[in-house]
Design an enzyme around this catalytic site. Structure first.
Site, PDB file in Angstrom:
ATOM      1  N   ASN A   7      41.064  49.338  42.991  1.00 10.87           N
ATOM      2  CA  ASN A   7      41.510  48.175  42.230  1.00 10.87           C
ATOM      3  C   ASN A   7      42.447  48.652  41.114  1.00 10.87           C
ATOM      4  O   ASN A   7      42.048  49.446  40.260  1.00 10.87           O
ATOM      5  CB  ASN A   7      40.281  47.452  41.654  1.00 10.87           C
ATOM      6  CG  ASN A   7      40.666  46.217  40.863  1.00 10.87           C
ATOM      7  OD1 ASN A   7      41.615  46.238  40.083  1.00 10.87           O
ATOM      8  ND2 ASN A   7      39.926  45.146  41.030  1.00 10.87           N
ATOM      9  N   ASP A   9      44.185  46.644  38.939  1.00 14.28           N
ATOM     10  CA  ASP A   9      44.436  45.620  37.908  1.00 14.28           C
ATOM     11  C   ASP A   9      44.743  46.235  36.542  1.00 14.28           C
ATOM     12  O   ASP A   9      45.602  45.758  35.806  1.00 14.28           O
ATOM     13  CB  ASP A   9      43.191  44.726  37.722  1.00 14.28           C
ATOM     14  CG  ASP A   9      43.000  43.767  38.876  1.00 14.28           C
ATOM     15  OD1 ASP A   9      43.966  43.523  39.625  1.00 14.28           O
ATOM     16  OD2 ASP A   9      41.868  43.264  39.026  1.00 14.28           O
ATOM     17  N   HIS A  10      43.988  47.296  36.203  1.00 11.90           N
ATOM     18  CA  HIS A  10      44.114  47.808  34.834  1.00 11.90           C
ATOM     19  C   HIS A  10      45.338  48.679  34.609  1.00 11.90           C
ATOM     20  O   HIS A  10      45.655  49.026  33.474  1.00 11.90           O
ATOM     21  CB  HIS A  10      42.814  48.490  34.405  1.00 11.90           C
ATOM     22  CG  HIS A  10      41.701  47.483  34.354  1.00 11.90           C
ATOM     23  ND1 HIS A  10      41.804  46.326  33.613  1.00 11.90           N
ATOM     24  CD2 HIS A  10      40.523  47.401  35.014  1.00 11.90           C
ATOM     25  CE1 HIS A  10      40.722  45.594  33.793  1.00 11.90           C
ATOM     26  NE2 HIS A  10      39.930  46.221  34.647  1.00 11.90           N
ATOM     27  N   ARG A  18      52.251  46.536  26.467  1.00 19.88           N
ATOM     28  CA  ARG A  18      53.537  46.829  25.872  1.00 19.88           C
ATOM     29  C   ARG A  18      54.601  45.767  26.185  1.00 19.88           C
ATOM     30  O   ARG A  18      55.681  45.778  25.629  1.00 19.88           O
ATOM     31  CB  ARG A  18      54.063  48.160  26.427  1.00 19.88           C
ATOM     32  CG  ARG A  18      53.815  49.354  25.577  1.00 19.88           C
ATOM     33  CD  ARG A  18      54.535  49.207  24.251  1.00 19.88           C
ATOM     34  NE  ARG A  18      53.968  50.081  23.267  1.00 19.88           N
ATOM     35  CZ  ARG A  18      54.471  51.261  22.937  1.00 19.88           C
ATOM     36  NH1 ARG A  18      55.552  51.714  23.520  1.00 19.88           N
ATOM     37  NH2 ARG A  18      53.890  51.988  22.022  1.00 19.88           N
ATOM     38  N   HIS A  50      46.371  40.368  34.008  1.00 20.16           N
ATOM     39  CA  HIS A  50      46.869  41.698  34.427  1.00 20.16           C
ATOM     40  C   HIS A  50      47.916  41.542  35.532  1.00 20.16           C
ATOM     41  O   HIS A  50      49.097  41.486  35.237  1.00 20.16           O
ATOM     42  CB  HIS A  50      45.736  42.682  34.785  1.00 20.16           C
ATOM     43  CG  HIS A  50      44.504  42.079  35.380  1.00 20.16           C
ATOM     44  ND1 HIS A  50      44.506  41.421  36.577  1.00 20.16           N
ATOM     45  CD2 HIS A  50      43.215  42.054  34.942  1.00 20.16           C
ATOM     46  CE1 HIS A  50      43.287  41.015  36.843  1.00 20.16           C
ATOM     47  NE2 HIS A  50      42.461  41.371  35.865  1.00 20.16           N
ATOM     48  N   THR A 100      35.258  40.439  32.419  1.00 21.46           N
ATOM     49  CA  THR A 100      35.390  40.809  33.832  1.00 21.46           C
ATOM     50  C   THR A 100      34.510  39.856  34.641  1.00 21.46           C
ATOM     51  O   THR A 100      33.788  39.039  34.064  1.00 21.46           O
ATOM     52  CB  THR A 100      35.008  42.294  34.035  1.00 21.46           C
ATOM     53  OG1 THR A 100      35.185  42.618  35.417  1.00 21.46           O
ATOM     54  CG2 THR A 100      33.572  42.585  33.635  1.00 21.46           C
ATOM     55  N   GLU A 151      30.992  40.842  49.644  1.00 21.53           N
ATOM     56  CA  GLU A 151      31.023  41.979  48.726  1.00 21.53           C
ATOM     57  C   GLU A 151      29.872  41.769  47.750  1.00 21.53           C
ATOM     58  O   GLU A 151      29.824  40.762  47.030  1.00 21.53           O
ATOM     59  CB  GLU A 151      32.361  42.053  47.992  1.00 21.53           C
ATOM     60  CG  GLU A 151      32.376  43.231  47.017  1.00 21.53           C
ATOM     61  CD  GLU A 151      33.772  43.647  46.571  1.00 21.53           C
ATOM     62  OE1 GLU A 151      34.733  43.448  47.328  1.00 21.53           O
ATOM     63  OE2 GLU A 151      33.869  44.175  45.454  1.00 21.53           O
ATOM     64  N   HIS A 215      37.849  49.822  37.305  1.00 21.68           N
ATOM     65  CA  HIS A 215      37.880  50.241  35.903  1.00 21.68           C
ATOM     66  C   HIS A 215      37.600  51.728  35.711  1.00 21.68           C
ATOM     67  O   HIS A 215      38.313  52.420  34.982  1.00 21.68           O
ATOM     68  CB  HIS A 215      36.878  49.390  35.102  1.00 21.68           C
ATOM     69  CG  HIS A 215      36.997  49.577  33.635  1.00 21.68           C
ATOM     70  ND1 HIS A 215      36.249  50.506  32.947  1.00 21.68           N
ATOM     71  CD2 HIS A 215      37.799  48.992  32.725  1.00 21.68           C
ATOM     72  CE1 HIS A 215      36.586  50.468  31.676  1.00 21.68           C
ATOM     73  NE2 HIS A 215      37.519  49.559  31.506  1.00 21.68           N
TER      74      HIS A 215
HETATM   75  N1  PXP Z   1      35.088  43.860  43.296  1.00 19.28           N
HETATM   76  C1  PXP Z   1      35.319  42.633  42.775  1.00 19.28           C
HETATM   77  C2  PXP Z   1      35.143  41.448  43.662  1.00 19.28           C
HETATM   78  C3  PXP Z   1      35.729  42.467  41.429  1.00 19.28           C
HETATM   79  O1  PXP Z   1      35.942  41.238  40.933  1.00 19.28           O
HETATM   80  C4  PXP Z   1      35.926  43.619  40.650  1.00 19.28           C
HETATM   81  C5  PXP Z   1      36.385  43.492  39.230  1.00 19.28           C
HETATM   82  O2  PXP Z   1      37.613  42.842  39.173  1.00 19.28           O
HETATM   83  C6  PXP Z   1      35.724  44.868  41.247  1.00 19.28           C
HETATM   84  C7  PXP Z   1      35.277  44.965  42.558  1.00 19.28           C
HETATM   85  C8  PXP Z   1      35.972  46.146  40.515  1.00 19.28           C
HETATM   86  O3  PXP Z   1      35.099  46.286  39.443  1.00 19.28           O
HETATM   87  P1  PXP Z   1      35.282  47.486  38.441  1.00 19.28           P
HETATM   88  O4  PXP Z   1      36.632  47.321  37.798  1.00 19.28           O
HETATM   89  O5  PXP Z   1      34.158  47.334  37.489  1.00 19.28           O
HETATM   90  O6  PXP Z   1      35.230  48.752  39.260  1.00 19.28           O
END
Ligand code: PXP
Length: 238
Positions: A7, A9-10, A18, A50, A100, A151, A215
């Site tokens: 993931n 996103d971050h 910025r 994000h 989150t 999931e 994360h």
């Molecule tokens: N799976 C799902 C469905 C999520 O919503 C998230 C967080 O956005 C994650 C996995 C990943 O979680 P983490 O960032 O805590 O690893």
């Protein structure tokens, strides 16, 4: 063979801090794949805090990259997702003020909305999963509304492990849900709050086919490097 979804996103969170273009989540997606990620996960949030629509389109157009797009049940977001056409969709609950995703979907309250969304993505041949709490009832509802995958939210387990508290009950729940889902022909994924230790614990459940981790990977990369962290997770889940 278990799969790793990274993931990113971050990476976008950092870029947005910025208001410029660096670090680029598109580059991160390509880089993660090179390092061994089996797929990339991005969450197109209603507030676009994000990943934004342009990122999602660019990431989904990368050749040979499998993209799992997390979305809420918001009808505009669903419409956007149908245009973006990722390989996979994961439907998640979303609250505007949460930091989150705090828990799994309420499948009882939102059953018909979710069922309709699943049908839409099925017509587009997009693998769809539901982000749920480890509850046998939710696995049975998931089966009844014909979703491809679930999931399982691992946030509670992760918190217990991190606080060095007894996590055996929570692990048992995740195990039982994984067994039932597998028996019913639903593919099992796991995600939320996972780090090396919690992922290792969950690898004992052979029914879990995919881990989606964000994360910790991005945070740990500051010290160890993105490539090394992705590689280490691949070794753990092997
Ligand atoms: N799976 C799902 C469905 C999520 O919503 C998230 C967080 O956005 C994650 C996995 C990943 O979680 P983490 O960032 O805590 O690893």
């Amino acid at each position: 063979m278990k799969r790793l979804g990274v993931n990113i996103d971050h990476v976008a969170t950092l870029r947005n801090a910025r208001g410029e273009n660096h670090p680029d989540p598109v580059y991160a997606a390509k880089f993660a794949k090179k390092a061994g990620a089996d797929s990339i996960t991005i969450h197109l949030r209603e507030d676009r805090r994000h990943i934004n629509d342009a990122d999602a389109k660019r990431i989904c157009s990368i050749k040979g990259l499998l993209v799992n797009l997390e979305i809420s049940t918001n009808s505009d977001i669903v419409k956007n997702a149908m245009k973006i056409k990722p390989n996979f969709i994961c439907i998640v609950p979303e609250k505007r003020k949460e930091i989150t995703t705090e828990g799994g979907l309420d499948l009882i309250k939102n059953r018909s909305t979710i069922q309709n969304i699943i049908k839409k993505f099925k017509r587009l041949d997009i693998r769809t999963s539901l982000f749920i709490n480890p509850s046998l009832k939710d696995i049975r509802i998931s089966k009844a509304i014909s979703v491809d995958c679930v999931e399982i939210h691992t946030g509670k387990l992760s918190n217990l492990v991190k606080k060095r508290k007894n996590f055996s009950n929570e692990l048992k729940k995740i195990k039982e849900c994984s067994y039932l889902a597998n028996d019913l022909g639903i593919e099992v994924h796991a995600g939320h709050g996972l780090d090396y230790k919690t992922t290792k614990i969950l690898t004992s459940i052979k029914e879990i086919e995919e881990f989606n981790i964000g994360h910790f990977i991005i945070g740990e990369s500051i010290f160890m490097g993105f490539k090394n962290v992705v590689k280490k997770f691949k070794t753990i889940i092997k």
